[in-house]
Design a protein around this motif. Structure first.
Motif, PDB file in Angstrom:
ATOM      1  N   ARG A  22      40.879  40.091  27.468  1.00 20.28           N
ATOM      2  CA  ARG A  22      40.412  40.369  28.827  1.00 20.28           C
ATOM      3  C   ARG A  22      39.150  41.200  28.697  1.00 20.28           C
ATOM      4  N   PHE A  23      38.089  40.773  29.373  1.00 19.95           N
ATOM      5  CA  PHE A  23      36.820  41.492  29.388  1.00 19.95           C
ATOM      6  C   PHE A  23      36.708  42.212  30.731  1.00 19.95           C
ATOM      7  N   PRO A  24      37.068  43.502  30.772  1.00 26.92           N
ATOM      8  CA  PRO A  24      37.145  44.242  32.040  1.00 26.92           C
ATOM      9  C   PRO A  24      35.848  44.272  32.845  1.00 26.92           C
ATOM     10  N   ARG A  25      34.720  44.222  32.181  1.00 22.69           N
ATOM     11  CA  ARG A  25      33.447  44.284  32.908  1.00 22.69           C
ATOM     12  C   ARG A  25      33.190  43.032  33.744  1.00 22.69           C
ATOM     13  N   LEU A  26      33.966  41.985  33.510  1.00 21.63           N
ATOM     14  CA  LEU A  26      33.813  40.747  34.277  1.00 21.63           C
ATOM     15  C   LEU A  26      34.836  40.625  35.404  1.00 21.63           C
ATOM     16  N   LEU A  27      35.696  41.619  35.525  1.00 18.74           N
ATOM     17  CA  LEU A  27      36.661  41.622  36.627  1.00 18.74           C
ATOM     18  C   LEU A  27      35.948  41.930  37.932  1.00 18.74           C
ATOM     19  N   PRO A  28      36.394  41.460  39.062  1.00 22.21           N
ATOM     20  CA  PRO A  28      37.693  40.869  39.357  1.00 22.21           C
ATOM     21  C   PRO A  28      37.776  39.361  39.119  1.00 22.21           C
ATOM     22  N   ALA A  29      36.742  38.745  38.545  1.00 21.83           N
ATOM     23  CA  ALA A  29      36.772  37.306  38.291  1.00 21.83           C
ATOM     24  C   ALA A  29      37.771  37.017  37.168  1.00 21.83           C
ATOM     25  N   GLN A  30      38.973  36.609  37.531  1.00 25.23           N
ATOM     26  CA  GLN A  30      40.052  36.428  36.558  1.00 25.23           C
ATOM     27  C   GLN A  30      39.688  35.419  35.471  1.00 25.23           C
ATOM     28  N   SER A  87      36.753  36.596  33.199  1.00 27.34           N
ATOM     29  CA  SER A  87      37.061  37.760  32.367  1.00 27.34           C
ATOM     30  C   SER A  87      38.067  37.439  31.261  1.00 27.34           C
ATOM     31  N   LEU A  88      38.476  36.195  31.171  1.00 30.70           N
ATOM     32  CA  LEU A  88      39.490  35.781  30.202  1.00 30.70           C
ATOM     33  C   LEU A  88      38.845  35.124  28.995  1.00 30.70           C
ATOM     34  N   GLY A  89      39.319  35.459  27.811  1.00 30.42           N
ATOM     35  CA  GLY A  89      38.881  34.813  26.584  1.00 30.42           C
ATOM     36  C   GLY A  89      40.090  34.398  25.765  1.00 30.42           C
ATOM     37  N   TRP A 100      38.141  29.246  15.183  1.00 32.71           N
ATOM     38  CA  TRP A 100      37.747  27.844  15.052  1.00 32.71           C
ATOM     39  C   TRP A 100      37.735  27.120  16.401  1.00 32.71           C
ATOM     40  N   PHE A 101      38.242  27.774  17.443  1.00 36.49           N
ATOM     41  CA  PHE A 101      38.194  27.166  18.767  1.00 36.49           C
ATOM     42  C   PHE A 101      38.170  28.263  19.825  1.00 36.49           C
ATOM     43  N   GLN A 102      37.346  28.051  20.836  1.00 39.44           N
ATOM     44  CA  GLN A 102      37.256  28.984  21.974  1.00 39.44           C
ATOM     45  C   GLN A 102      37.648  28.214  23.217  1.00 39.44           C
ATOM     46  N   TYR A 103      38.755  28.624  23.845  1.00 40.98           N
ATOM     47  CA  TYR A 103      39.201  27.954  25.058  1.00 40.98           C
ATOM     48  C   TYR A 103      38.489  28.497  26.286  1.00 40.98           C
ATOM     49  N   HIS A 104      38.279  29.784  26.381  1.00 35.66           N
ATOM     50  CA  HIS A 104      37.503  30.413  27.454  1.00 35.66           C
ATOM     51  C   HIS A 104      36.454  31.293  26.826  1.00 35.66           C
TER      52      HIS A 104
END
Length: 138
Positions: A106-114, A117-119, A134-138
């Motif tokens: 969770r990247f708090p600086r990108l909240l409140p955009a759920q 802000s998710l990785g 090897w893979f990035q989903y978000h």
């Protein structure tokens, strides 16, 4: 000609080329180069995230602060998260999936955009003791 160009541009924006995530390498990791890890390796992976996250997400200030929400070996995932293990099997086979960890950040600086802000990363360790996504989903 303008109509064709306009239709082409609309088509590109309507149908994104990558819908499930970005493959970080050009191919799947080779299972023979991977080390099988266990829950005992969790602390080591947590430390490695300090190097992995900037490589994956870049140096933008929004990604400098992060919190771990889930960090589990893929075969241990249960409930809804088990779908990520099944995706890993589908992408690169069971052997790679069985060596992989699922990490949700969770990247708090990108909240409140759920969603923004998710990785979510699929991470393995190689025989040189290097952890890498090897893979990035978000």
């Amino acid at each position: 000609m303008r109509k064709i160009l306009l239709l082409f541009i609309l088509f590109i924006f309507m149908f994104p080329t990558v819908s499930l995530g970005d493959i970080l390498g050009s191919e799947c990791p080779k299972s023979e180069n991977l080390v099988r890890t266990t829950d005992k390796d969790k602390d080591e992976l947590v430390k490695a995230l300090n190097e992995i996250i900037p490589k994956v997400y870049g140096a933008s200030p929004e990604y400098k602060e992060w919190k771990i929400e889930i960090i589990e070996p893929m075969p241990s995932l249960t409930g809804f998260e088990e779908n990520y293990y099944k995706m890993a099997i589908n992408f690169c086979g069971k052997e790679v999936a069985d060596h992989s960890w699922f990490v949700r950040l969770r990247f708090p600086r990108l909240l409140p955009a759920q969603s923004a802000s998710l990785g979510e990363l699929y991470i393995v360790k190689d025989k040189n003791n290097n952890w890498f996504a090897w893979f990035q989903y978000h």
